[in-house]
Write a protein that holds these residues in place. Structure first.
Motif, PDB file in Angstrom:
ATOM      1  N   ALA A 182       0.854  -1.194   0.000  1.00 30.26           N
ATOM      2  CA  ALA A 182       0.000   0.000   0.000  1.00 30.26           C
ATOM      3  C   ALA A 182       0.886   1.239   0.000  1.00 30.26           C
ATOM      4  CB  ALA A 182      -0.928  -0.011   1.204  1.00 30.26           C
ATOM      5  N   GLY A 183       0.243   2.400  -0.006  1.00 30.26           N
ATOM      6  CA  GLY A 183       0.974   3.644  -0.117  1.00 30.26           C
ATOM      7  C   GLY A 183       0.911   4.546   1.092  1.00 30.26           C
ATOM      8  N   ASP A 184       0.188   4.184   2.133  1.00 28.06           N
ATOM      9  CA  ASP A 184       0.080   5.028   3.314  1.00 28.06           C
ATOM     10  C   ASP A 184       0.772   4.354   4.494  1.00 28.06           C
ATOM     11  OD1 ASP A 184      -1.446   5.736   5.975  1.00 28.06           O
ATOM     12  OD2 ASP A 184      -1.758   7.425   4.593  1.00 28.06           O
ATOM     13  N   HIS A 231       5.616  -0.842   1.803  1.00 28.24           N
ATOM     14  CA  HIS A 231       5.195   0.392   1.141  1.00 28.24           C
ATOM     15  C   HIS A 231       5.571   0.255  -0.324  1.00 28.24           C
ATOM     16  CE1 HIS A 231       5.007   4.592  -0.033  1.00 28.24           C
ATOM     17  NE2 HIS A 231       4.276   4.809   1.056  1.00 28.24           N
ATOM     18  N   VAL A 232       4.744   0.774  -1.211  1.00 22.66           N
ATOM     19  CA  VAL A 232       4.992   0.663  -2.640  1.00 22.66           C
ATOM     20  C   VAL A 232       6.366   1.234  -3.012  1.00 22.66           C
ATOM     21  CG1 VAL A 232       3.792   2.799  -3.274  1.00 22.66           C
ATOM     22  CG2 VAL A 232       3.949   0.935  -4.912  1.00 22.66           C
ATOM     23  N   ALA A 233       6.815   2.284  -2.313  1.00 24.66           N
ATOM     24  CA  ALA A 233       8.118   2.879  -2.613  1.00 24.66           C
ATOM     25  C   ALA A 233       9.263   1.915  -2.322  1.00 24.66           C
ATOM     26  CB  ALA A 233       8.309   4.174  -1.828  1.00 24.66           C
ATOM     27  N   THR A 257      13.473  -4.493  -0.899  1.00 22.01           N
ATOM     28  CA  THR A 257      12.795  -5.602  -0.240  1.00 22.01           C
ATOM     29  C   THR A 257      13.750  -6.577   0.446  1.00 22.01           C
ATOM     30  OG1 THR A 257      12.669  -6.776  -2.349  1.00 22.01           O
ATOM     31  CG2 THR A 257      10.745  -5.477  -1.693  1.00 22.01           C
ATOM     32  N   ASP A 258      15.059  -6.315   0.376  1.00 19.17           N
ATOM     33  CA  ASP A 258      15.993  -7.150   1.124  1.00 19.17           C
ATOM     34  C   ASP A 258      16.088  -6.705   2.584  1.00 19.17           C
ATOM     35  OD1 ASP A 258      17.162  -4.787   0.218  1.00 19.17           O
ATOM     36  OD2 ASP A 258      19.179  -5.638   0.159  1.00 19.17           O
ATOM     37  N   GLU A 259      15.497  -5.554   2.898  1.00 18.93           N
ATOM     38  CA  GLU A 259      15.418  -5.060   4.270  1.00 18.93           C
ATOM     39  C   GLU A 259      14.171  -5.643   4.931  1.00 18.93           C
ATOM     40  OE1 GLU A 259      17.612  -3.083   5.964  1.00 18.93           O
ATOM     41  OE2 GLU A 259      18.888  -3.374   4.209  1.00 18.93           O
ATOM     42  N   ILE A 271       7.855  -3.775   7.058  1.00 19.22           N
ATOM     43  CA  ILE A 271       7.321  -2.875   8.073  1.00 19.22           C
ATOM     44  C   ILE A 271       6.828  -3.700   9.263  1.00 19.22           C
ATOM     45  CG2 ILE A 271       5.456  -1.217   8.562  1.00 19.22           C
ATOM     46  CD1 ILE A 271       5.710  -0.432   5.552  1.00 19.22           C
ATOM     47  N   GLY A 272       7.290  -3.339  10.424  1.00 16.26           N
ATOM     48  CA  GLY A 272       6.898  -4.036  11.645  1.00 16.26           C
ATOM     49  C   GLY A 272       7.690  -5.293  11.942  1.00 16.26           C
ATOM     50  N   ALA A 273       8.574  -5.700  11.036  1.00 17.29           N
ATOM     51  CA  ALA A 273       9.370  -6.904  11.239  1.00 17.29           C
ATOM     52  C   ALA A 273      10.722  -6.536  11.840  1.00 17.29           C
ATOM     53  CB  ALA A 273       9.581  -7.634   9.927  1.00 17.29           C
TER      54      ALA A 273
END
Length: 87
Positions: free
Chosen positions: A40-42, A64-66, A73-75, A78-80
């Protein structure tokens, strides 16, 4: 996909019961898709959803889409938590 996640800044604090019911329904629908990633974007919505999915024991990656567009995506999602072995 067209319904709020229930976070809405102070809405989640002022109306926690309503906010909780909204995010519960949203997380249920996300889980039912069978998708491995929620995109998502928010950022506020993503943090709310990541927290709920995590509390429910779901392993759906929240991004996040960005992040995806920037190839980040190797990082950790969110929340992990970051894997301490990779430090």
């Amino acid at each position: 996909s067209d319904v709020c996640c229930g976070f809405g800044g102070t809405f989640a604090v002022k109306y926690s019961d309503i906010s909780g019911a909204i995010v519960n329904a949203k997380a249920k629908h996300v889980t039912e898709t069978g998708a491995p990633v929620l995109l998502a974007g928010d950022l506020g919505c993503l943090m709310n959803m990541a927290g709920k999915l995590s509390r429910d024991g779901r392993t759906i990656e929240v991004r996040h889409v960005a992040e995806v567009l920037a190839g980040m995506t190797d990082e950790p999602a969110i929340g992990a938590a970051k894997d301490p072995r990779s430090a």
